[in-house]
Scaffold this motif. Sequence first.
Motif, PDB file in Angstrom:
ATOM      1  N   GLN A 272     -17.164 -47.082 -41.215  1.00 40.33           N
ATOM      2  CA  GLN A 272     -16.402 -48.333 -40.918  1.00 40.33           C
ATOM      3  C   GLN A 272     -16.258 -48.733 -39.551  1.00 40.33           C
ATOM      4  N   VAL A 273     -16.217 -49.744 -39.194  1.00 40.77           N
ATOM      5  CA  VAL A 273     -15.906 -50.557 -37.778  1.00 40.77           C
ATOM      6  C   VAL A 273     -14.852 -51.162 -37.623  1.00 40.77           C
ATOM      7  N   GLY A 274     -14.481 -51.180 -36.271  1.00 40.03           N
ATOM      8  CA  GLY A 274     -13.468 -52.293 -35.931  1.00 40.03           C
ATOM      9  C   GLY A 274     -13.305 -52.505 -34.603  1.00 40.03           C
ATOM     10  N   ASP A 300     -15.716 -42.554 -39.617  1.00 37.34           N
ATOM     11  CA  ASP A 300     -16.331 -42.129 -41.037  1.00 37.34           C
ATOM     12  C   ASP A 300     -15.366 -42.783 -42.231  1.00 37.34           C
ATOM     13  N   GLY A 301     -15.806 -43.222 -42.850  1.00 36.08           N
ATOM     14  CA  GLY A 301     -15.020 -43.797 -44.251  1.00 36.08           C
ATOM     15  C   GLY A 301     -14.188 -42.817 -44.803  1.00 36.08           C
ATOM     16  N   ALA A 377     -17.323 -49.276 -46.626  1.00 34.09           N
ATOM     17  CA  ALA A 377     -18.038 -48.216 -45.792  1.00 34.09           C
ATOM     18  C   ALA A 377     -19.451 -48.614 -46.077  1.00 34.09           C
ATOM     19  N   ALA A 378     -20.347 -48.512 -45.058  1.00 31.79           N
ATOM     20  CA  ALA A 378     -21.462 -48.920 -45.121  1.00 31.79           C
ATOM     21  C   ALA A 378     -22.231 -48.423 -43.897  1.00 31.79           C
ATOM     22  N   ASP A 379     -23.588 -48.767 -43.619  1.00 34.52           N
ATOM     23  CA  ASP A 379     -24.535 -48.770 -42.390  1.00 34.52           C
ATOM     24  C   ASP A 379     -24.235 -49.893 -41.701  1.00 34.52           C
TER      25      ASP A 379
END
Length: 839
Positions: A272-274, A300-301, A377-379
Amino acid sequence: MFSGISASKGQLCALLCALLLAAPTNLFSDDPDLKDPDLFGIGKTAVPERSPVIDGSFVHNIGRLQMNITNWGFVGSLPKSRYPMADVPSAQYPSGSGIEYLYAAGLWVGAEKNGIPFVTTGYPETEFYPETDPRDVLYRTYEGDPRGARLPGPADDDDDGLIDEDFPNGYDDDGDGRIDEDFGAIGKQMFACQFYDDLPMSQTVWPDHEPLGIRIRQESFQWGEEEYQDYVGMRYTIDNIGNRFLTSIYVGIYADVDAGPREYGSYHMDDQVGFFKGDWCANIGSSEIPIEIHVAYVYDGDGDEGKTTAYFGIALLGHSTDANMANGLPYYPSTMFNAFRTFKGLSPFIHGGDPTNDYERYEVLSLSQTDPDTELAADYRILLSCGPFSYLAPGGSFFVDFAFVAGDDLGDMLDHAASAQRAWEGTWYDLDGNPETGVESRESLRYGPLEEFDPDNCDDVEEKLDIVRGDSIWANNDCSIELKRFSLPTTCYRRIDADRSTYATGMFGQEHQLNWVTGSAPAAPNLRLVPRDEAVEIYWDNLSEVIPDPISLQYDFEGYQVWRADDWHRPAGTTEMTGPRHELWSLLEVGDLINGVLPDLGFDYPEAEGGWMYTPLKDLEDREEHLAHFELQVKSFPLDTLACPPGLTSEICDTLESIVRWKLGYQGGKHYYRYVDTDAKNGLPYFYAVTSYDHKILKGLPYEPNRYNSPSSNFLFTTARSEAQTSATYVDRSVYVVPNPVTDAAMEPWRLEPNNSDATGLKCEFRNLPECRSTIRIYTVATDLVQVIYHDGSGGNGTAVWNLVSRNGQNVTSGVYIFGVEPDSGEFPNTVGKFVIIR
């Protein structure tokens, strides 16, 4: 790993393969064994053989966040790939854990040439390259390097009237016949290099690449103190070396962020990103101030069953700028955040995938947009950009500074981002020597034309001044920051006795901001280890004692700490160079000055009296005559490089000169210390560190310990080993194999995780070998030759290691094995023995 543009990644792989074939294994020698055999010192650096640094030899490894640095536009080590740097930390946190948060992160620079946008990228398309000149590699330095002094202390290292004019790049930039003799060193560990976007390699690999005509001078730095060791600072200085104006310039970091343990297969698929933009509390002494930060981050998710719980981010800190750039942007503050963008999976660009050409890349760099935090969640890949810089003329330059930060959770990471921002803000200095500039909170010089301009909105006087073209005025451009830190509501803990001037810039004639100036523990001493039989000797010099604090300019050294780390098994993504987890360090000994600051143990007296002071080169023939010669030469020619007498190595001459200069009180003098660890066990892996700490000063007197370096800031790796037998005392029965029998349980204490250069991580040892060159041949009981090992015991090392792999590259099976030792010297007999392997 990066999967959004598979073709680009394939081209990157092909390029790396080509570089591997072209470059030798040792691209840049920094082997401590090449230094003084009796001492070390800051000697002459070996000349590199090839420019691209792809072997993982430049890892920031003195903090909790460890990162691999390259000299061609990106950072990171491409974990789990087939390349030499893949085994070293990419962005590993905490250090020694094998938990990574980055595949690679590249610099992006976008600009318009004649109204047409172009972008040069460091990753995934590697369009930056160093020259093929062997000098265009990475260079190491540190705060305290005699060539790297910087303001606020005396910063003209070569006394030519210029400051920091000779960037550490292996070239004579200032044309004075000397190389890298006057630059500004930042942090306890600094790497520097330069690369370009207009070299033939760029268009050979990427035919569609249109160069901007720029050179990048890259500097990265890290500190070893507790409060600074969770980030790596980066400075990119962008030089227009072409003949065209560049306009509407944007700079960004594009990162393929992957959070997870190296031991997992597809750990990059559940991230996950933010993005965080806002005020956060930063420590300043015993109080706090609100400080604005801009951080793009990944986590990490699902936490990988509790293994991947930290956060990793990229913080935009600031940049240089002219007062009239970008529609009147003030000189200070200078953080011109523009965009945070996210890209996912294999989607096309219009559906959230990666940009694939310069128009799309310039769009994501320049469009002021903040994508929302992800929910699925992903790449992911992320981009953090700043700008616009209105123009860059030929010959012009500006810099942009970032920090890679990490923390145990989101709040902890933001704490460290705020610490990095505070360190970047640095301090203020009277550079022009004019007491009338930088006063009354007016830190920024503004140029006309300006209409109805109020130079200070924070004072009680309303002014409407017209500043005509060609005139200028000093102004308080950071008024809002001063108010926020002093009077506006905040949850930060302010000083009780503070007023607005406490947080004001442009005071007392200090008109110039010095970035990255922090009060810090003393520089780490130069360190050397000598393994012995069931012991390790630790040597270091007095560098920590002779370098003043970078802010107070006072000599505040207090003492040394000697450390050892045990039970290290080389987790995935770690090496002997990157070191152990923080928890493995244990303190062996402390020695400090006897000055009233506890523990007052002392250390600076001879070994014979129980101290640590060591006399080097004791066994050198005609030692006193050589010292007398050097003393005469130093007195006669104190500023010259002295000739080395015939028969002595340059390392020995450097040591003799250092001893004499210390005796005479001349610059460059040193003395040395030794500590012997007699609890070391042969064959086990050990790390040793010697760190220094300082004291606080009150009314000119030391009164309590202050800042400490962590053991990760200055360590080396070694293994104690048996001594070689001399011909006079040789006993063939004393040559044996350990362990015997060789079993998994017996090898467990020294078992290491396999990596690209060590396929098994296992070993057995042949001990007490002859003090000469020998050949060890290993046979089965059926006399089949299994392996041949060549050993040089002439230097006193009596141990040879075998990784249990046959000469055919196969792991050996259980059985009884025969070994024969064939000395090259006729003074020793051949020796035969046997051992058992149980698999």
